[in-house]
Design an enzyme around this catalytic site. Structure first.
Site, mmCIF file in Angstrom:
data_model
loop_
_atom_site.group_PDB
_atom_site.id
_atom_site.type_symbol
_atom_site.label_atom_id
_atom_site.label_comp_id
_atom_site.label_asym_id
_atom_site.label_seq_id
_atom_site.Cartn_x
_atom_site.Cartn_y
_atom_site.Cartn_z
ATOM 1 N N TYR A 1 32.558 36.182 44.413
ATOM 2 C CA TYR A 1 33.286 37.130 43.559
ATOM 3 C C TYR A 1 33.947 36.349 42.412
ATOM 4 C CZ TYR A 1 36.826 40.381 41.966
ATOM 5 O OH TYR A 1 37.616 41.169 41.178
ATOM 6 N N LYS B 1 38.544 48.272 47.493
ATOM 7 C CA LYS B 1 37.161 48.721 47.471
ATOM 8 C C LYS B 1 36.941 49.767 48.584
ATOM 9 C CE LYS B 1 37.172 45.621 44.310
ATOM 10 N NZ LYS B 1 36.856 44.229 44.541
ATOM 11 N N ARG C 1 60.123 43.095 51.721
ATOM 12 C CA ARG C 1 59.151 42.017 51.471
ATOM 13 C C ARG C 1 58.741 41.384 52.793
ATOM 14 N NH1 ARG C 1 61.121 37.409 50.691
ATOM 15 N NH2 ARG C 1 62.609 37.943 49.064
ATOM 16 N N ASP D 1 35.181 36.727 53.496
ATOM 17 C CA ASP D 1 35.544 37.878 52.679
ATOM 18 C C ASP D 1 34.647 39.026 53.127
ATOM 19 O OD1 ASP D 1 35.679 39.854 50.715
ATOM 20 O OD2 ASP D 1 36.032 38.431 49.088
HETATM 21 C C1 LIG Z 1 37.408 42.939 44.255
HETATM 22 C C2 LIG Z 1 37.117 41.812 45.152
HETATM 23 C C3 LIG Z 1 38.051 40.800 45.377
HETATM 24 C C4 LIG Z 1 39.397 40.767 44.695
HETATM 25 O O1 LIG Z 1 40.210 41.808 45.085
HETATM 26 P P1 LIG Z 1 41.310 42.519 44.147
HETATM 27 O O2 LIG Z 1 41.818 43.607 45.005
HETATM 28 O O3 LIG Z 1 40.598 42.993 42.907
HETATM 29 O O4 LIG Z 1 42.320 41.481 43.811
HETATM 30 C C5 LIG Z 1 37.706 39.794 46.263
HETATM 31 N N1 LIG Z 1 36.507 39.765 46.876
HETATM 32 C C6 LIG Z 1 35.574 40.717 46.655
HETATM 33 C C7 LIG Z 1 34.251 40.621 47.355
HETATM 34 C C8 LIG Z 1 35.828 41.769 45.787
HETATM 35 O O5 LIG Z 1 34.899 42.698 45.571
#
Ligand SMILES: *Cc1c(COP(=O)(O)O)cnc(C)c1O
Length: 380
Positions: free
Chosen positions: A98, A195, A46, A170
């Protein structure tokens, strides 16, 4: 070195102990200590794990950060980020956010007295007035989801820093292949590695990349204390995905361009959202702060939900599914899927109408994707 070379060579690539070109996956949860507190750099997985450390070093290098921390999901990374705030802290955030991020922000607002103001920060005049009240964090997505609006990173960072607020970006949609917010002075980059970085729809993960050593120390402590860490095998999958990020982002961009060009000006289309189109309201900004326009295209179809549903049915190469950013093309109906938790009035005020469809253009041949879009439009 250029990006496509760096994704192959940045970070520890060759295993020092054996010379293995593909470093081993260290599944061990714990590590031997020669005497209490005498270890070889790892104690318990961890707190730290060699496979995770490889991923973290690679992410830090690609985003030009001082260090990076990996998490079990993008929202795990966000939870850890929010864990650094005190109750009563204030966040100024983009409104076209998001859905899961919005849901977690609202939870913290209700449970822990976090104060959050949402605004369309693609309008550069909106940020400064909001910062007059003491602000801890400015939280940005650019391009935004699903409307592909852009926020001027350089101007936002300057405004926020002059008043003592940190900037979090982000960078999931653009990836470091197209945009590196820390180079514009942002303090933290957040990723859903689920993604584009993973890129193959086979792993869920997240990351924070930090510009300063002070933040790296602070968030390393929180990563261990909160424990939302990824397993070693997931780290391996994300690392493996990253090695092809350069070539994939180029291909995603070519696909998206082909798709956007078919949609643009079509009589059944009200509006296409893609920063690569010269009539996108922020095309000039996209050229300035990005090295490409990405793989996501949104289209607002005339005739609302009825048209959207017919279009979805008519698509063969685009699979109807949440998520985005993988080799295969996916399609989403935000109003009923990814953004269903956002109240209708709020949603429509932002432009997420019932006729809006979000396309994540994969790396299939762009001509085949364009043909698929043409065929689906005939069904509308
Ligand atoms: C999918 C996504 C998230 C969240 O991520 P997870 O891996 O699904 O928890 C946050 N920001 C954006 C822009 C996303 O596309």
């Amino acid at each position: 070195m250029r990006f496509s070379t760096r994704v192959i060579h940045d970070g520890p690539t060759i295993d020092a102990a054996t010379g293995a070109v593909s470093p081993p996956i260290y599944l061990s949860s714990t590590f031997r200590q020669k005497a209490p507190n005498q270890n070889q750099g790892y104690v318990y997985s961890r707190s730290g794990n060699p496979t995770r450390a490889n991923l973290e070093a690679t992410l830090a290098a690609l985003e030009s950060g001082r260090g990076a921390l990996a998490f079990g999901s993008g929202l795990g990374a966000l939870t850890t980020l929010l864990g650094s705030l005190r109750s009563g802290s204030r966040i100024v955030s983009v409104d076209d956010l998001y859905g899961g991020t919005w849901r977690l922000f609202e939870h913290y607002r209700r449970q822990f007295g976090l104060r959050i103001d949402y605004a369309d920060l693609s309008d550069p005049t909106r940020l400064a007035p909001l910062l007059k009240e003491k602000t801890d964090l400015v939280y940005l997505e650019t391009p935004t989801n699903p409307l592909l609006r852009l926020v001027d990173l350089k101007a936002s960072v300057r405004a926020a820093h002059s008043l003592g607020a940190s900037v979090v970006v982000d960078n999931t949609f653009a990836t470091p292949a197209l945009q590196r917010p820390l180079e514009f002075g942002a303090d933290v980059v957040l990723h859903s590695t689920t993604k584009y970085l993973g890129g193959h729809s086979d792993v869920v993960g997240g990351a924070l990349v930090l510009r300063s050593l002070k933040d790296l120390r602070r968030f390393t402590w929180l990563q261990n204390a909160i424990g939302a860490v990824p397993g070693p095998f997931d780290c391996f999958l994300v690392l493996r995905g990253i090695r092809t990020l350069g070539i994939r982002m180029r291909a995603h961009g070519e696909s998206a361009k082909a798709v956007a060009e078919v949609l643009e000006g079509h009589r059944k289309v009200r509006r296409v959202h893609y920063p690569g189109l010269s009539d996108h309201p922020q095309h000039a900004l996209a050229r300035r702060q990005m090295d490409g326009y990405g793989g996501i295209v949104s289209v607002d179809l005339r005739g609302g939900e009825r048209s959207a549903l017919r279009f979805l049915k008519g698509l063969e190469l685009f699979t109807l599914a949440e998520s985005l950013g993988a080799v295969e093309s996916l399609v989403d109906h935000p109003a009923s899927m990814t953004h269903a938790s956002v109240p209708r009035k709020e949603r429509e005020a932002h432009g997420v109408t019932d006729g809006l469809v979000r396309l994540s253009c994969g790396i299939e041949d762009p001509s085949d994707l364009a043909d698929d879009i043409r065929a689906a439009l005939r069904r509308v």
